[in-house]
Design a protein around this motif. Sequence first.
Motif, PDB file in Angstrom:
ATOM      1  N   LYS A 116      54.520  24.829 -18.441  1.00  0.00           N
ATOM      2  CA  LYS A 116      53.206  25.729 -18.158  1.00  0.00           C
ATOM      3  C   LYS A 116      52.603  26.124 -19.842  1.00  0.00           C
ATOM      4  O   LYS A 116      52.984  26.248 -20.646  1.00  0.00           O
ATOM      5  N   TYR A 119      47.447  28.785 -17.406  1.00  0.00           N
ATOM      6  CA  TYR A 119      47.406  29.366 -15.957  1.00  0.00           C
ATOM      7  C   TYR A 119      46.149  30.125 -16.219  1.00  0.00           C
ATOM      8  O   TYR A 119      46.296  31.209 -16.729  1.00  0.00           O
ATOM      9  N   SER A 138      60.870  21.391  -4.977  1.00  0.00           N
ATOM     10  CA  SER A 138      59.597  21.729  -5.576  1.00  0.00           C
ATOM     11  C   SER A 138      58.810  20.296  -5.845  1.00  0.00           C
ATOM     12  O   SER A 138      59.129  19.557  -6.424  1.00  0.00           O
ATOM     13  N   ASN A 139      57.724  21.107  -5.627  1.00  0.00           N
ATOM     14  CA  ASN A 139      56.555  19.829  -5.818  1.00  0.00           C
ATOM     15  C   ASN A 139      55.754  19.578  -6.729  1.00  0.00           C
ATOM     16  O   ASN A 139      55.545  18.097  -7.162  1.00  0.00           O
ATOM     17  N   ASN A 140      55.954  20.582  -7.581  1.00  0.00           N
ATOM     18  CA  ASN A 140      55.711  20.561  -8.962  1.00  0.00           C
ATOM     19  C   ASN A 140      56.542  19.232  -9.524  1.00  0.00           C
ATOM     20  O   ASN A 140      56.694  18.000 -10.175  1.00  0.00           O
ATOM     21  N   TYR A 165      58.848  22.882  -1.351  1.00  0.00           N
ATOM     22  CA  TYR A 165      58.351  23.794  -1.523  1.00  0.00           C
ATOM     23  C   TYR A 165      58.814  25.106  -2.552  1.00  0.00           C
ATOM     24  O   TYR A 165      59.593  26.005  -2.244  1.00  0.00           O
ATOM     25  N   GLU A 175      48.129  23.821  -0.968  1.00  0.00           N
ATOM     26  CA  GLU A 175      48.371  23.908  -2.628  1.00  0.00           C
ATOM     27  C   GLU A 175      48.049  21.674  -2.658  1.00  0.00           C
ATOM     28  O   GLU A 175      48.157  20.891  -1.574  1.00  0.00           O
ATOM     29  N   CYS A 177      48.748  19.229  -5.695  1.00  0.00           N
ATOM     30  CA  CYS A 177      49.682  19.205  -6.973  1.00  0.00           C
ATOM     31  C   CYS A 177      49.280  17.638  -7.638  1.00  0.00           C
ATOM     32  O   CYS A 177      50.003  16.929  -6.750  1.00  0.00           O
ATOM     33  N   ILE A 190      51.255  17.339 -15.121  1.00  0.00           N
ATOM     34  CA  ILE A 190      50.587  18.063 -13.445  1.00  0.00           C
ATOM     35  C   ILE A 190      49.818  18.850 -14.134  1.00  0.00           C
ATOM     36  O   ILE A 190      50.125  20.034 -14.593  1.00  0.00           O
ATOM     37  N   ASP A 192      48.791  22.017 -10.865  1.00  0.00           N
ATOM     38  CA  ASP A 192      49.183  22.754  -9.482  1.00  0.00           C
ATOM     39  C   ASP A 192      48.194  23.657  -9.322  1.00  0.00           C
ATOM     40  O   ASP A 192      47.879  24.875 -10.008  1.00  0.00           O
ATOM     41  N   GLU A 194      46.890  26.260  -6.013  1.00  0.00           N
ATOM     42  CA  GLU A 194      47.468  27.571  -4.679  1.00  0.00           C
ATOM     43  C   GLU A 194      45.638  27.877  -4.014  1.00  0.00           C
ATOM     44  O   GLU A 194      45.132  28.980  -5.054  1.00  0.00           O
TER      45      GLU A 194
END
Length: 234
Positions: A116, A119, A138-140, A165, A175, A177, A190, A192, A194
Amino acid sequence: MTDYLQQAGLELTAAQLAAAQQALAAALTVPAAANYPDLYRYPVPKLGEGGSCSLIDELEAEPWDIAPQFGGASPQLAQQLLALQTLLDAVLAQVPADWLGVYCRLPRPEADVLLKLAYRGLPSRAEFPLSEAFAAASNNSKVGRSGRGVVIDDVRQWQSEGGAYYECDPKVRSEVCLPVFDAAGEVIGILDAESAQPGFFHAGHQATLAALACALSAHFVSLRALAKSAPPAL
């Protein structure tokens, strides 16, 4: 533009993405370091069993430092991080999500990770391993491995149907992603986003986030090159 939508698996038109890219470009301002006093560090929550977030207000004593991953603080790194911060502000002016973060793919001995870099919202973990095991929850990591975007209109329904999730904030209800590609089509990061509202990310919001993914590509290419040329982080 069509290539990105097809590769990411988004149900948007090229015209929608083009309009979103124009709007995003028009909203960008000149990055100003004074607006972002600490580009390199941010707080992170303590992690629980399996690497999941523990209490969202239970933070590690020391903030996460991005700089060592890129050979230390430098004008080149600062320039790229400033650009990412400016992009986030421009996107959030159009898509007022409760959380938005961008992650660059970097190599590690065991498995690549998503780091990351910038953010907005509550603190969250700094790295997502791109391992098969972590992607199961984890979708990430799932998007980082597959290159296919994920749009969740209702997190609770998604979970009840067995969808992956990773939860840091129990208030999140929807969300998006999305992958970031380089010119060769490799996943290099990526984003993300939310929201606490179910169904928040309509087609217009998705198009703006897709425009962000396209804009991130050149920055992530430069950052990956900087990381590759840097000595290993201690």
